[in-house]
Design a protein around this motif. Structure first.
Motif, PDB file in Angstrom:
ATOM      1  N   HIS A   1       3.407   2.917  -4.803  1.00 31.59           N
ATOM      2  CA  HIS A   1       2.474   3.184  -5.897  1.00 31.59           C
ATOM      3  C   HIS A   1       3.163   3.091  -7.254  1.00 31.59           C
ATOM      4  CE1 HIS A   1      -0.862   4.312  -3.308  1.00 31.59           C
ATOM      5  NE2 HIS A   1       0.042   4.866  -2.534  1.00 31.59           N
TER       6      HIS A   1
ATOM      7  N   ASN B   1      -3.705  -1.445  -4.713  1.00 29.19           N
ATOM      8  CA  ASN B   1      -3.920  -0.056  -4.306  1.00 29.19           C
ATOM      9  C   ASN B   1      -5.213   0.443  -4.922  1.00 29.19           C
ATOM     10  OD1 ASN B   1      -1.524   0.048  -2.849  1.00 29.19           O
ATOM     11  ND2 ASN B   1      -0.349   0.518  -4.680  1.00 29.19           N
TER      12      ASN B   1
ATOM     13  N   PRO C   1       0.814  -1.225   0.000  1.00 33.70           N
ATOM     14  CA  PRO C   1       0.000   0.000   0.000  1.00 33.70           C
ATOM     15  C   PRO C   1       0.846   1.273   0.000  1.00 33.70           C
ATOM     16  CG  PRO C   1      -0.145  -1.110   2.124  1.00 33.70           C
ATOM     17  CD  PRO C   1       0.609  -2.017   1.200  1.00 33.70           C
TER      18      PRO C   1
END
Length: 114
Positions: free
Chosen positions: A32, A69, A29
């Motif tokens: 990205h 995500n 998480p």
């Protein structure tokens, strides 16, 4: 399958998770930038595989967990048909805050009755 700070790519025709087995696809998480790509290669053939269970990711009594995500918006509607060789597509609505330069767009097959 976890990215651990670098891209992961897996190309298969079928992944089967049988009873008692498990498959977890987990993204970090806090990362990205790294991507996990599972690409399914193969075409459905209803003559050889009438139940269409020979191509894809199949959880046949096993546990399948996919965590990624969050994505603000996953799909948009094309304003008009996309044709082969097109260099531009017009979509319905404002997507300036949804897509960024370099994002990968996937146009799924919309044929029916395969």
């Amino acid at each position: 399958i976890t990215s651990l700070g670098s891209d992961v790519s897996l190309t298969v025709s079928t992944i089967v998770v049988e009873e008692g087995g498990s498959l977890e696809v987990l993204s970090d998480p806090n990362d990205h930038d790294s991507k996990i790509l599972i690409e399914i290669e193969g075409a459905l053939d209803s003559t050889v595989d009438p139940e269409q269970t020979m191509v894809g990711i199949l959880a046949l009594g096993g546990n399948l967990t996919i965590v990624g995500n969050s994505v603000a918006r996953k799909m948009v509607t094309l304003h008009s048909a996309a044709t082969s060789g097109s260099t531009q597509m017009e979509v319905s609505g404002d997507v300036t805050n949804i897509f960024r330069p370099g994002d990968e767009l996937i146009l799924p097959d919309t044929q029916s009755g395969l």
